[in-house]
Write an enzyme that holds these catalytic residues in place. Structure first.
Site, PDB file in Angstrom:
ATOM      1  CG  ASP A  66      31.341 -15.984  54.913  1.00 46.49           C
ATOM      2  OD1 ASP A  66      31.484 -15.026  55.410  1.00 46.49           O
ATOM      3  OD2 ASP A  66      31.163 -16.449  54.021  1.00 46.49           O
ATOM      4  CG  ASP A  68      36.020 -13.413  54.839  1.00 41.92           C
ATOM      5  OD1 ASP A  68      35.645 -14.633  54.519  1.00 41.92           O
ATOM      6  OD2 ASP A  68      34.981 -12.782  54.416  1.00 41.92           O
ATOM      7  CG  ASP A 145      31.875  -2.650  51.123  1.00 40.86           C
ATOM      8  OD1 ASP A 145      32.283  -2.631  52.343  1.00 40.86           O
ATOM      9  OD2 ASP A 145      31.383  -3.289  50.545  1.00 40.86           O
TER      10      ASP A 145
HETATM   11  P1  ATP Z   1      28.186 -10.767  53.953  1.00 39.36           P
HETATM   12  O1  ATP Z   1      29.169 -12.079  53.758  1.00 39.36           O
HETATM   13  O2  ATP Z   1      27.398 -11.201  55.483  1.00 39.36           O
HETATM   14  O3  ATP Z   1      27.119 -10.701  53.010  1.00 39.36           O
HETATM   15  P2  ATP Z   1      30.361  -9.114  54.243  1.00 39.36           P
HETATM   16  O4  ATP Z   1      30.590  -7.810  54.834  1.00 39.36           O
HETATM   17  O5  ATP Z   1      31.215 -10.214  54.588  1.00 39.36           O
HETATM   18  O6  ATP Z   1      28.790  -9.849  54.470  1.00 39.36           O
HETATM   19  P3  ATP Z   1      31.361 -10.004  51.566  1.00 39.36           P
HETATM   20  O7  ATP Z   1      30.644  -9.674  50.340  1.00 39.36           O
HETATM   21  O8  ATP Z   1      31.448 -11.324  52.005  1.00 39.36           O
HETATM   22  O9  ATP Z   1      30.469  -8.957  52.663  1.00 39.36           O
HETATM   23  O10 ATP Z   1      32.555  -8.988  51.472  1.00 39.36           O
HETATM   24  C1  ATP Z   1      33.654  -9.228  52.657  1.00 39.36           C
HETATM   25  C2  ATP Z   1      34.335  -8.029  53.099  1.00 39.36           C
HETATM   26  O11 ATP Z   1      34.936  -7.470  51.739  1.00 39.36           O
HETATM   27  C3  ATP Z   1      33.113  -6.931  53.332  1.00 39.36           C
HETATM   28  O12 ATP Z   1      33.190  -6.819  54.626  1.00 39.36           O
HETATM   29  C4  ATP Z   1      34.162  -5.474  52.722  1.00 39.36           C
HETATM   30  O13 ATP Z   1      35.107  -5.298  53.817  1.00 39.36           O
HETATM   31  C5  ATP Z   1      35.000  -5.985  51.636  1.00 39.36           C
HETATM   32  N1  ATP Z   1      34.294  -5.778  50.402  1.00 39.36           N
HETATM   33  C6  ATP Z   1      33.431  -6.772  49.491  1.00 39.36           C
HETATM   34  N2  ATP Z   1      33.006  -6.140  48.501  1.00 39.36           N
HETATM   35  C7  ATP Z   1      33.802  -4.953  48.290  1.00 39.36           C
HETATM   36  C8  ATP Z   1      33.562  -3.810  47.187  1.00 39.36           C
HETATM   37  N3  ATP Z   1      33.115  -4.051  46.150  1.00 39.36           N
HETATM   38  N4  ATP Z   1      34.518  -2.949  47.668  1.00 39.36           N
HETATM   39  C9  ATP Z   1      35.177  -2.716  48.665  1.00 39.36           C
HETATM   40  N5  ATP Z   1      35.248  -3.575  49.708  1.00 39.36           N
HETATM   41  C10 ATP Z   1      34.559  -4.727  49.445  1.00 39.36           C
HETATM   42 MG    MG Z   2      31.200 -12.310  54.112  1.00 37.89          MG
END
Ligand code: ATP
Ligand code: MG
Length: 431
Positions: A66, A68, A145
């Protein structure tokens, strides 16, 4: 993060900016609703970036799950710009912009890491508090993160903005925390699991310091909110990396704290690899199936040898094996029940053909799933393939006569109804 650490992290002052001509991300790859939101924010004078996993995946040539959006507009300002916008989450204050039935774009205001003196007294509230302090784009990058998750795509000039060294880590295929792993894992222990998960999903390696950070902070994961761990574990299954990640987590000393009392044995990890392969082939994963796979090896060990074990006893053992996990993670009764039935189903399958009640078992709606799991186990151990194939045939072609004979409910002898007793006439006691 202490302020001196934060300062050193913020060096160099200027981010790396890759102009459009120096990176491969094209607007054609971004979904049209996300683009609309970005443009509208931008045309009203706000910063509007594509953030997080979407930028990372596009740079890697992968299809993002997705997109963001990050902005300097506050949630209320976002709401005013879009008729179809809803502010959601008491804790996360996000704007959801809806398009038609299924289109949804999540818009988050840039946030920052709160200072020590701003944090609420209760450490359990720190994570959620930290999610809600607004900040600058730079601060927003630093609160994320991993470096590869903190890249921004700016709709104003289509450039990539990198405050944290994420581009270099993408090129080196490396997962690295932003700032000291010890500090970042203490702030939010779930990041340890996420580090291993991203490494597995992307085929990256863990940066040495990040790996050591997991090793030294592993016990902290036991303090993370069970609901978050439960969600991340299901993410592992959805991303088809459960076997690999839990195996790694065991190696780094994380697993024993992650799933209290869970004994990760080689058979379990190998079975989870099989489950991941099945999911990769398109079968959606359900939590009950994931749970049964996690605990099947332990269940076998807990079941007494021999044929004569009553099913009620097997049900009791399945419950016993699943209970600590289900209680800790507040797994709903329906899911627990299904997981238990899958384990008991595997037991029935392992006993061989021709047992009492076979036709009813073959027609039970959960038996195909139990057989799926049992077959994965058989493939993994390399023994019992004949038996699994025989059950497969029974499930595909249950003989109609057999079925109709068995379809009848078992007739029990009607209970003899007792005649109502005549009220006893009290004999008069002799005087
Ligand atoms: P995917 O959606 O493909 O699993 P993603 O990187 O988008 O990967 P998400 O869990 O959707 O992961 O989180 C979106 C974003 O928010 C991450 O890319 C990161 O920058 C931030 N994020 C998520 N969880 C944390 C956390 N626990 N601590 C700090 N930043 C976080
Ligand atoms: Mg995501």
């Amino acid at each position: 993060m202490s302020s001196s650490q934060e300062k050193s992290l913020c060096e160099p002052a200027e981010p790396v900016v890759l102009p459009r001509s120096e990176h491969p991300i094209s607007r054609k790859q971004i979904d049209e609703h996300t683009l609309k939101v970005l443009y509208r924010l931008r045309s009203h004078g706000h910063k509007a970036y594509l953030v997080g996993g979407g930028v990372r995946d596009l740079l890697l040539g992968r299809t993002p799950k997705d997109f963001d959006v990050g902005t300097d507009a506050t949630p209320n300002q976002v709401k005013k710009l879009f008729r179809n916008c809803f502010l959601v989450g008491r804790r996360f204050r996000l704007a959801h912009v809806r398009f038609g039935q299924d289109g949804l774009v999540e818009v988050a205001t840039f946030r920052r890491q709160p200072r020590e003196d701003e944090l609420p007294e209760n450490p359990e509230d720190h994570f959620f508090f930290a999610e809600n302090v607004f900040g600058t784009p730079r601060e927003d990058a630093f609160r994320r993160d991993f470096t590869i998750n903190a890249l921004f795509y700016d709709i104003a000039d289509f450039s990539i903005i990198d405050y944290v060294g994420g581009l270099a880590d993408l090129a080196a295929r490396r997962i690295r925390t932003i700032g000291s792993p010890q500090v970042r894992f203490t702030e939010d222990p779930v990041r340890m699991l996420r580090a291993i998960e991203f490494a597995a999903r992307l085929g990256f390696t863990l940066d040495e310091e990040t790996r050591e950070g997991i090793y030294s902070r592993a016990p902290l994961i036991a303090e993370a909110a069970p609901a978050r761990i439960r969600e991340e574990i299901m993410e592992l299954f959805r991303h088809r990396v459960a076997g690999e990640v839990l195996r790694q987590a065991q190696g780094l000393g994380l697993l024993e704290h992650l799933l209290a009392g869970f004994e990760g044995d080689a058979e379990t990890f190998d079975l989870l690899d099989k489950v991941d392969a099945l999911t990769a082939s398109g079968r959606p994963i359900e939590e009950s199936f994931a749970l049964a796979a996690l605990y099947l090896s332990r269940f076998w060990r807990a079941c007494p040898q021999g044929d004569g074990v009553p099913i009620t006893e097997v049900v009791r053992i399945a419950n016993l094996v699943l209970s600590p996990h289900c209680n800790y993670f507040h797994i709903a009764h329906g899911v627990r029940h299904l997981a238990r039935e899958l384990l008991v189903g595997c037991y029935r399958l392992s006993r061989g053909r021709g047992k009492r009640g076979e036709q009813r078992f073959v027609r039970h709606p959960l038996t195909p799933q139990a057989l799926e799991l049992f077959t994965l186990w058989v493939e993994m151990t390399g023994t019992g393939s004949e038996l699994a194939a025989s059950w497969q045939r029974a499930l595909l072609r249950p003989s109609s006569t057999e079925i109709s004979a068995e379809a009848e409910p078992i007739r029990r002898k009607p209970r003899r109804r007792r005649k109502p007793r005549k009220p006893r006439v009290k004999s008069e006691a002799p005087a």
